[in-house]
Design a protein around this motif. Sequence first.
Motif, short mmCIF file in Angstrom:
data_model
loop_
_atom_site.label_atom_id
_atom_site.label_comp_id
_atom_site.label_asym_id
_atom_site.label_seq_id
_atom_site.Cartn_x
_atom_site.Cartn_y
_atom_site.Cartn_z
N MET A 141 0.85 -1.05 0.03
CA MET A 141 -0.07 0.05 -0.16
C MET A 141 1.01 1.19 0.18
O MET A 141 1.54 1.48 0.93
N SER A 142 0.84 2.05 -1.21
CA SER A 142 1.58 3.45 -1.08
C SER A 142 0.85 4.25 -1.59
O SER A 142 1.47 5.59 -1.56
N ASP A 143 -0.40 3.89 -1.47
CA ASP A 143 -1.54 5.25 -1.79
C ASP A 143 -1.42 5.88 -0.34
O ASP A 143 -2.08 5.29 0.51
N VAL A 144 -1.11 7.25 -0.07
CA VAL A 144 -1.16 7.71 0.76
C VAL A 144 -2.45 7.79 1.50
O VAL A 144 -2.59 7.68 2.98
N GLU A 145 -3.76 8.32 0.83
CA GLU A 145 -4.90 8.62 1.26
C GLU A 145 -5.50 7.22 2.01
O GLU A 145 -5.99 7.46 3.08
N SER A 146 -5.23 6.01 1.46
CA SER A 146 -5.83 5.01 1.96
C SER A 146 -5.15 4.59 3.35
O SER A 146 -5.50 4.07 4.28
N LEU A 147 -3.79 4.87 3.10
CA LEU A 147 -2.95 4.60 4.31
C LEU A 147 -3.16 5.35 5.41
O LEU A 147 -3.30 5.05 6.75
N ARG A 148 -3.60 7.01 5.11
CA ARG A 148 -3.97 7.70 5.98
C ARG A 148 -5.08 7.16 7.11
O ARG A 148 -5.26 7.24 8.26
N GLN A 149 -5.97 6.59 6.09
CA GLN A 149 -7.39 6.29 6.97
C GLN A 149 -7.13 5.13 7.89
O GLN A 149 -7.78 5.27 9.03
N VAL A 150 -6.29 4.07 7.29
CA VAL A 150 -6.00 3.08 8.32
C VAL A 150 -5.14 3.75 9.48
O VAL A 150 -5.72 3.32 10.79
N VAL A 151 -4.08 4.59 9.45
CA VAL A 151 -3.50 4.86 10.62
C VAL A 151 -4.62 5.90 11.51
O VAL A 151 -4.43 5.78 12.70
N GLU A 152 -5.38 6.44 10.88
CA GLU A 152 -6.28 7.45 11.70
C GLU A 152 -7.31 6.51 12.52
O GLU A 152 -7.53 6.74 13.86
N GLN A 153 -7.67 5.39 11.88
CA GLN A 153 -8.48 4.22 12.42
C GLN A 153 -7.80 3.88 13.68
O GLN A 153 -8.49 3.59 14.84
N VAL A 154 -6.55 3.47 13.57
CA VAL A 154 -5.79 2.84 14.49
C VAL A 154 -5.67 3.83 15.75
O VAL A 154 -5.84 3.34 16.85
N VAL A 155 -5.43 5.00 15.56
CA VAL A 155 -5.12 5.73 16.63
C VAL A 155 -6.78 6.03 17.24
O VAL A 155 -6.55 6.12 18.58
N ALA A 156 -7.88 6.12 16.48
CA ALA A 156 -9.04 6.42 17.10
C ALA A 156 -9.33 5.41 18.11
O ALA A 156 -9.95 5.52 19.16
N GLU A 157 -8.81 3.95 17.49
CA GLU A 157 -9.11 2.79 18.38
C GLU A 157 -8.38 2.70 19.59
O GLU A 157 -8.74 1.79 20.57
N HIS A 158 -7.40 3.27 19.77
CA HIS A 158 -6.54 3.26 20.85
C HIS A 158 -6.05 4.62 21.40
O HIS A 158 -4.98 5.06 21.59
N PRO A 159 -7.24 5.28 21.98
CA PRO A 159 -7.18 6.70 22.58
C PRO A 159 -6.03 6.62 23.72
O PRO A 159 -5.35 7.68 23.91
N ALA A 160 -6.11 5.52 24.72
CA ALA A 160 -5.13 5.44 25.80
C ALA A 160 -3.69 5.63 25.18
O ALA A 160 -2.64 6.50 25.86
#
Length: 482
Positions: A417-436
């Motif tokens: 995956m080198s498409d920045v936008e789809s990767l950004r979505q995954v990263v943001e989801q991971v951060v949102a799922e782990h607020p602590a």
Amino acid sequence: MTEYEAVIGLEVHAQIHTAAKMFCACPVLEDTGDLIPNISICPICTAQPGALPTINRRAVELALMTGLALNCTIPPFNRFARKSYFYPDLPKGYQISQYALPMAVDGGLEIETGQGRRRIGIRDVHLEEDTGKLAHVDGASLVDFNRAGVPLIEVVSQPDLRSAEEVVAYATHLRLIFVYLGINSGDMEKGVMRFEASVSVRPRGSDALNPRHEIKNLNSFRALARAVAYEIAWQTEVLERGGTVAQQTMGWDERTGRTTVQRSKEHAHDYRYFPEPDLPSLEVSREWVVQLARRLPELPAARRARFMAAYRLPSYDADVLVADKAAADTYERVLAHAPADPKIVANWVTGILFRLAKEAGRPVDALPVAPAALADVIAWVERGTITLATGREVLAEMVATGQSAAQIVAARGLAQMSDVESLRQVVEQVVAEHPAQAAEYLAGKQTVRDWLMGQVMRATRGRADPQMVRALLAEALESRHG
Ligand code: ZN
Ligand code: MN
């Protein structure tokens, strides 16, 4: 105190896997451990009265080529001889071997040891026949003649070896030469090679040859090394106490780790050697020798030197590859597609490919991975189309399913995956799922960032470009802060 040194000579027997046996047309069957007894026998190899032997030309050629590979002189003619002894698995009561006039004489083999390179003299190379096999079942002894008459090459060294380490280096190199010449598979567990070591000990610097112990029937490198080391230690102790060692034939007991006396005083004349009257002496023309020399393949030592010079491989990589002929062949076929630096290709072959071959229980070149396909996978990883982890997965999948690399990558959407936008979505989801964890990171706990990276890599099944993830993660976390 006197220092002692060991004087060791080695006799190596190697089965030749020709189509037919040495003196008859019966097929040579590989010892798979579950062969039906006595299915490859005839009047000749079971020694029926009046049956006459004929010489297997291919076996002679391979013995002559072994002589050439070991830098021997090939005498203009050689002769078979009868070696008389009685044993129930030897139906004729004698073995057809060679004695006064062997196939090849006066050669040498260079070995690499911890102390550098040494040349070990070769006394002779000769041909003979294997014996049958005995099995002892419920108080009865059964004999199987499938192996009787299988051609054997015997290589006899000069007593030039000085330690168990040298003995193993020599035997290992010899095994590899047999494999490269196509004499047999080199599979020690199938009994394709057997060793006999004669060991004596003398004060260092002396050139005396003391009476020796001949250790019979050593069937593995481990047994060979242990038996020789045991004999050296034992004989040294006897000499240090002022004792003497008698010439004896010893057996090796794997369980106790000791040698034991089998027979005392065995000499050549005990075998009553005489020329085999049922076979002609063999003339070996100079033209034939020249032809055979031309047919010699590249031998392991030359290949190792070439791998280091042409591909700039470290000696360790060259050794590991050359020691497995199938792997070295595969390596060169992959390189022919020039997917990457030769050292990187070597890492793939000696790393994951070796592991996959081991797991599959097959030689490297029998895996369903075409050299061109492996070259593709390596090139994709080098170009960043897929990650290293994915490349390894694809290779494992190829071995498991026999599918091509392109099929697997396409079917499973494995391209990185080198498409920045789809990767950004995954990263943001991971951060949102782990607020602590995100909060901990922002409070200054840097190690949490690596853990979060692991989560992203997991979510993308290893397809994400780690550098891009690192940057996006920093961005996402910092933006939370702001
Ligand atoms: Zn036969
Ligand atoms: Mn022999």
